[in-house]
Design a protein around this motif. Structure first.
Motif, PDB file in Angstrom:
ATOM      1  N   LYS A  44       0.816  -1.217   0.000  1.00 14.16           N
ATOM      2  CA  LYS A  44       0.000   0.000   0.000  1.00 14.16           C
ATOM      3  C   LYS A  44       0.848   1.263   0.000  1.00 14.16           C
ATOM      4  CE  LYS A  44      -0.593   0.002   5.059  1.00 14.16           C
ATOM      5  NZ  LYS A  44      -1.604  -0.050   6.151  1.00 14.16           N
ATOM      6  N   ALA A 109      -7.262  -1.896  -7.085  1.00 16.02           N
ATOM      7  CA  ALA A 109      -7.446  -2.190  -5.669  1.00 16.02           C
ATOM      8  C   ALA A 109      -8.478  -3.301  -5.540  1.00 16.02           C
ATOM      9  CB  ALA A 109      -7.902  -0.954  -4.901  1.00 16.02           C
ATOM     10  N   TYR A 121      -3.427  -4.101  -3.337  1.00 17.37           N
ATOM     11  CA  TYR A 121      -3.181  -3.168  -4.435  1.00 17.37           C
ATOM     12  C   TYR A 121      -2.305  -3.816  -5.503  1.00 17.37           C
ATOM     13  CZ  TYR A 121      -4.891   0.091  -0.942  1.00 17.37           C
ATOM     14  OH  TYR A 121      -5.662   0.721   0.015  1.00 17.37           O
TER      15      TYR A 121
END
Length: 224
Positions: A44, A109, A121
């Motif tokens: 992330k 995502a 992600y």
């Protein structure tokens, strides 16, 4: 190993991997230079165009931006998640042929349906007219690969090695994967043979008989 695979005559359209590989900028650039599409998981905190962290791209995404899509079948049925996708700016060095773009970059995502705080992600590099559904399919293909590795570890000792050099490791991995391929092919053939035996009629009074791939009704010959 990746370069050797790309140089082989095998048709390779996509590469997918977990975040340990996806965050490697050199791997992504190598695939882009080779013209191979990818859908790679990233942490992330991954930097991406327009935002210092990839999670920031999706933090304010409206509800309608999330689409429920299955990324493949699992042991308990379809693996359904909420997916959102953002097109990223093109890079002239890799994404254009002359002045015409032919590749697109994406950030994706994947959000859990039951736990919305659980989000993964991905970065993607794909042909110009690829759909989000196709990107999701490629991302989901990694589960089948992971299951294959796990089966090879359990059945063929894929991870049971004690070596110090690449050559020894490579030999062990090659033999273990070859053994697993043999077992998989043998199991598949045995399954087909078993299914054929189940379909084969027993010694009954039925006049139906199997000839090749079809069934035919056999009439008794004339009595003498």
């Amino acid at each position: 190993m990746v370069l050797r695979a790309l140089a082989s005559p095998l048709p390779i359209a996509w590469v997918t991997a977990d975040s340990a590989y996806g965050q490697d900028n050199r791997l992504r650039r190598m695939l882009e230079q080779s013209g191979v599409g990818y859908v790679l998981a990233v942490p992330k905190s991954q930097f991406t165009a327009g935002c210092s962290r990839i999670e920031g791209l999706f933090a304010q995404a409206p509800d309608e931006a999330w689409e429920k899509i299955s990324c493949g079948d699992g042991a308990k049925g379809p693996r359904v998640y909420h997916w959102a996708a953002v097109r990223l700016p093109a890079v002239a060095e890799f994404d254009y042929q002359g002045e015409v773009p032919y590749r697109m970059r994406w950030a994706l995502a994947r959000r859990s349906v039951s736990n919305p705080d659980e989000i993964a992600y991905f970065l993607a590099y794909a042909p110009l007219h690829v759909t989000v559904q196709e990107l999701v399919r490629v991302a989901g293909a990694r589960w089948a690969i992971e299951e294959c590795f796990q089966a090879a570890k359990n059945e063929c000792g894929l991870d049971q090695y004690e070596v110090r050099r690449y050559t020894g490791w490579y030999r062990h991995i090659t033999l273990a994967m070859l053994a697993h391929a043999f077992l998989a092919a043998t199991a598949h053939q045995a399954g087909e043979k078993g299914a054929e035996q189940v379909r084969r009629p027993g010694p009954s009074g039925s006049q139906w008989r199997r000839f090749g791939d079809s069934w035919q009704l056999v009439f008794p010959g004339p009595r003498t």
